[in-house]
Write an enzyme that holds these catalytic residues in place. Structure first.
Site, PDB file in Angstrom:
ATOM      1  N   GLY A   1      55.728  48.743  79.138  1.00 23.46           N
ATOM      2  CA  GLY A   1      56.764  49.768  79.110  1.00 23.46           C
ATOM      3  C   GLY A   1      57.242  50.212  80.478  1.00 23.46           C
ATOM      4  O   GLY A   1      58.214  50.942  80.588  1.00 23.46           O
TER       5      GLY A   1
ATOM      6  N   CYS B   1      72.361  43.213  50.306  1.00 28.93           N
ATOM      7  CA  CYS B   1      73.281  42.284  50.956  1.00 28.93           C
ATOM      8  C   CYS B   1      74.094  41.569  49.886  1.00 28.93           C
ATOM      9  O   CYS B   1      73.552  41.091  48.897  1.00 28.93           O
ATOM     10  CB  CYS B   1      72.507  41.270  51.790  1.00 28.93           C
ATOM     11  SG  CYS B   1      73.510  39.876  52.363  1.00 28.93           S
TER      12      CYS B   1
ATOM     13  N   CYS C   1      73.047  37.431  50.075  1.00 31.98           N
ATOM     14  CA  CYS C   1      71.729  36.938  49.684  1.00 31.98           C
ATOM     15  C   CYS C   1      70.957  37.937  48.824  1.00 31.98           C
ATOM     16  O   CYS C   1      69.887  37.620  48.323  1.00 31.98           O
ATOM     17  CB  CYS C   1      70.912  36.551  50.912  1.00 31.98           C
ATOM     18  SG  CYS C   1      70.323  37.992  51.845  1.00 31.98           S
TER      19      CYS C   1
ATOM     20  N   CYS D   1      73.917  40.860  55.513  1.00 29.53           N
ATOM     21  CA  CYS D   1      72.858  40.865  56.522  1.00 29.53           C
ATOM     22  C   CYS D   1      73.439  40.645  57.904  1.00 29.53           C
ATOM     23  O   CYS D   1      74.307  39.789  58.101  1.00 29.53           O
ATOM     24  CB  CYS D   1      71.874  39.720  56.266  1.00 29.53           C
ATOM     25  SG  CYS D   1      70.864  39.947  54.814  1.00 29.53           S
TER      26      CYS D   1
ATOM     27  N   CYS E   1      69.781  35.519  56.249  1.00 30.68           N
ATOM     28  CA  CYS E   1      70.665  35.539  55.100  1.00 30.68           C
ATOM     29  C   CYS E   1      70.851  34.124  54.554  1.00 30.68           C
ATOM     30  O   CYS E   1      70.728  33.870  53.372  1.00 30.68           O
ATOM     31  CB  CYS E   1      72.010  36.121  55.520  1.00 30.68           C
ATOM     32  SG  CYS E   1      73.045  36.640  54.153  1.00 30.68           S
TER      33      CYS E   1
END
Lengths: 298, 257, 234
Positions: free
Chosen positions: A50, A259, A262, A284, A290
């Site tokens: 980080g 979605c 899909c 998606c 997808c």
């Protein structure tokens, strides 16, 4: 999760094999000294999860804002055996993704893929793939602004000290302002996280939907900011917590429909305008996810 | 308590060849309000900033009697500890509110920042505390979500004080807290400050060029000139029986109403 | 042992703005005041009566000599050599001073001003306010003025607020600088009675009372200060 079991023959077909490297370039464009320098910065970044490590960023043959930070990291970690995937807002077929993929095909001659599971290195802009990453994979983020405190404290000398001393009251000031103005935390992307109980980090402009995926992820996550010349990292299996208030806990986005291609109910959806009459559909944002779900269904 | 709360010994600070503070020593006892007076350029603000840890003096021994009677050496303290002290047991009120406030976040967030920096993570609690302090400095609680730049100068200064007092500090440093305010607004602020100092048992060091402000707020006075303390004593001693030529001049220059 | 004991006190002012002219105000003062006694400073204008009170209160610094105050803790503190914070404590607990002028922060109401010294001594705000209210009534400050700043009051009203403020928190040694100067006969009588009351409660009192009738009423012991010498140029 609706995971597709990776089958050997399938993967072979979706990998575009290695090509001939352009002889005018060193492997992966950058010279070896530069790669060494960047790898040293990467090692430091991994050692201090980080923490933003400065590095001597090079001019790349593309403008800032097109992923110069991510490209320099990718160039420094690629080996001839790697399989590269590049996504932009989740899709493999957008200009930025296609150009970067072509760039490395030409300068490194490596194999490329659109398939998340088949890739060893994935360079991304603004998304984390829906499919779970595995040990050994590396996710490289393109970062526009690495400093999460910049919005409230413009002095870099001051923000560096705030990180060093874990003086992070200011970060919550931003979230406080969200709630006081909108009634809830309205930050939806680049949502700040705390890495391994110390450094507060900007996860790049990924939707906050993706934030939980960073936590305890088996893959190595590397972040490169080209304009500001900063590198930071999340090693595999690192604790990553999204900041929040006790009475306003962190939440991810949800949609009231699946979605439309899909049928996935667990993925991040993009709103697509279909015509001038205002017709729209939700699909998606991760095109590979997808597509592979659709193939399984058909 | 038989120990000074805050003790400064041999403080010196130069800017290039200019001597801003020349070998200054003094003690502040619990509950005392010390006024530092002098003209512009006398070094009083540099002294205040040096002892509050905002700038580093060239030389000084500074000690502070912290909570639980722990004697802390401020001049040798590392920065994270000093910053922690500055946002918990100490407070600093700047002359210009814009130096002490975050102008681009709301009044509530300005007050809440020190709380959040000290680990508060409950939004409603932070908000309740912010409202309490807005009321304590006589700002309408309805203004909690407004930006400080929509406030008048006097309100901004009161907001700065609220932002500083929210962690119940023990020692407060003030740099011309009433400078630049209208006289009527000044009186209100003085009244407020004195009440807060008395009710909360604060100790304070106040820099001002306004002797009337010093008279009303402080128990003791230090007169500075050319980086040196040329006179110190009880406020009424310094104002009614000034010894040094310069103090006599300063006192005789007060405008009578 | 008296509460106040002054030995060989000297005080001079050096006026730097006037080529360092030296003004000798107090030259070898000796006096003492016991508990339950009223002593009145007498002498012509300029004899240093007010200066002496200010020296005892610690406002004027002392060049030579001692001002010893018996404190509540059966100890003695010499004002001439005391630290500022010791003097601050003395003023809170041992010495009260009623000056001719009221100096307060604007905007604070009379009642709060009168109650403040008592609260500083540790009295509860409620009790201090009820005592303050009682004193303001005795001194005929109308109720409707109680919450207004005394800075808007007449000179006589201001002086009575000042006296009430001192009376609300009586200390073992009280100094009065012409407490009756600008008062009408009725209020003057009230103030004198309040001062006599203090004496009867065992307070040591040193004051400046111009009117011989006042001194008579108070059965004060006169202490004469002679006039000051002319300024000496150094």
């Amino acid at each position: 999760m609706n995971e597709i079991p990776p089958k050997e023959p399938l993967i072979e077909t979706i990998i575009e094999p290695a090509t001939q490297i352009d002889p005018n370039y060193n492997f992966a464009y950058l010279n070896e000294q530069t790669k060494k320098m960047i790898r040293r910065a990467l090692l430091k970044a991994v050692a201090i999860p980080g923490y933003q490590v400065p590095f001597a960023g090079r001019e790349m043959p593309m403008p800032y804002g097109w992923g110069t930070g991510g490209v320099q990291i990718t160039a420094s970690i690629l080996t001839p055996d790697d399989v590269l995937k590049v996504i932009d807002q989740g899709a493999d077929d957008t200009t930025n993704a296609v150009s970067i993929r072509k760039f490395f095909q030409r300068t490194a001659g490596i194999a490329t893929t659109l398939n998340t599971a088949a890739a060893t290195v994935i360079q991304t802009r603004h998304r984390i793939p829906e499919q779970k990453l595995q040990e050994g994979q590396i996710l490289v983020y393109q970062v526009p602004i690495p400093e999460p405190l910049r919005f409230l404290e413009p002095r870099e000398t001051e923000t560096r000290k705030m990180h060093a001393f874990e003086d992070y009251g200011l970060m919550h000031v931003k979230l406080y302002e969200d709630i006081s103005q909108h009634g809830h935390i309205a930050t939806t992307y680049a949502y700040p996280v705390m890495v391994e109980n110390h450094y507060v980090m900007d996860p790049s402009p990924i939707p906050k939907f993706d934030n939980p995926k960073m936590n305890n992820n088996p893959a190595l996550q590397l972040f490169g900011a080209g304009r500001e010349k900063r590198i930071y990292a999340i090693p595999p299996y690192t604790k990553v917590v999204s900041l929040d208030f006790e009475d306003h806990p962190f939440e991810i986005q949800a949609w009231d429909q699946p979605c439309e291609i899909c049928g996935a109910e667990d993925s991040f959806l993009d709103e697509v305008i279909m015509d001038d009459q205002g017709t729209r559909m939700f699909v998606c944002s991760d095109s590979d996810y997808c597509q592979s779900r659709s193939e399984v269904q058909s | 308590m038989n120990q000074p709360l805050f003790s400064v010994t041999n403080l010196s600070k130069k800017f290039g060849k200019t001597i801003a503070c020349d070998d200054i020593s003094f003690d502040l006892w619990p509950g005392e309000i010390l006024g530092i007076v002098g003209e512009s350029g006398s070094g009083k603000t540099t002294l205040l900033r040096s002892i509050a840890g905002l700038i580093k003096p060239d030389q000084a021994t500074i000690s502070y009697q912290g909570k639980n009677n722990k004697l802390l050496n401020i001049d040798q303290m590392d920065e994270p500890k000093l910053r922690h002290l500055q946002r918990t047991e100490w407070a600093f009120v700047h002359q210009h509110p814009r130096d002490g406030l975050r102008m681009n976040v709301s009044a509530g967030a300005n007050i809440g920042e020190r709380l959040m920096a000290n680990g508060w993570r409950h939004y409603d609690d932070i908000r309740k505390e912010a409202i309490k302090w807005l009321e304590a400095v006589e700002i309408d609680a309805k203004r909690i979500d407004d930006l400080p730049r929509t406030f008048s100068g006097g309100m901004q200064q009161r907001l700065q004080i609220a932002r500083n007092l929210v962690t119940n500090p023990r020692l407060i440093f003030m740099d011309e807290p009433t400078g630049g305010l209208d006289v009527s607004v000044q009186a209100r602020l003085l009244d407020l400050l004195r009440g807060l100092v008395r009710d909360l048992g604060l100790s304070a060091i106040i820099v001002t060029h306004d002797l009337a402000v010093a008279r009303l707020l402080s128990n003791r006075l230090m007169v500075m000139k050319d980086g040196q303390v040329i006179e110190h004593g009880l406020t009424d001693q310094v104002l009614e029986d000034p010894q040094a030529a310069y103090s006599q001049l300063l006192v005789s220059s007060i405008l009578q109403v | 042992m008296p509460i106040l004991q002054i030995k060989n006190l000297h005080k001079k002012f050096t006026l730097h703005a006037q080529n360092g002219a030296v003004l000798n105000v107090l030259n070898g003062i000796n006096l003492q005041v016991k508990a339950g006694e009223i002593a009145a400073l007498c002498g012509p204008s300029g004899a240093g009566k007010s200066s002496l009170l200010k020296a005892i209160y610690g406002t004027y610094r002392i060049d030579d000599g001692d001002i010893k105050i018996k404190t509540t803790k059966q100890k003695t503190i010499n004002i001439a050599k005391a630290e500022p914070r010791q003097i601050m404590n003395l003023r809170r607990d041992v010495i009260g001073y009623v000056s001719q002028f009221l100096r307060v922060i604007p905007r604070i109401g009379a009642l709060d001003i009168v109650a403040e010294p008592a609260i500083m001594q540790g009295m509860s705000p409620d009790q201090a306010h009820s005592i303050a209210l009682d004193l303001l009534d005795q001194l005929r400050i109308p109720q409707k003025l109680h919450n207004l700043s005394p800075l808007t009051f007449s000179g006589g009203e201001q002086q009575r607020v000042n006296i009430a403020r001192a009376m609300a928190a009586p200390r073992p040694l009280m100094l009065f600088d012409e407490p009756t100067a600008s008062l009408d006969p009725q209020n003057r009588q009230t103030v004198l009675e309040l001062i006599a009351q203090l004496r009867d409660q065992g307070t040591a009192i040193l004051g400046i009372f111009h009117d011989p009738a006042d001194r008579n009423f108070l059965q004060a012991r006169d202490i004469h200060l002679s006039a000051v010498k002319e300024p000496e140029h150094v």
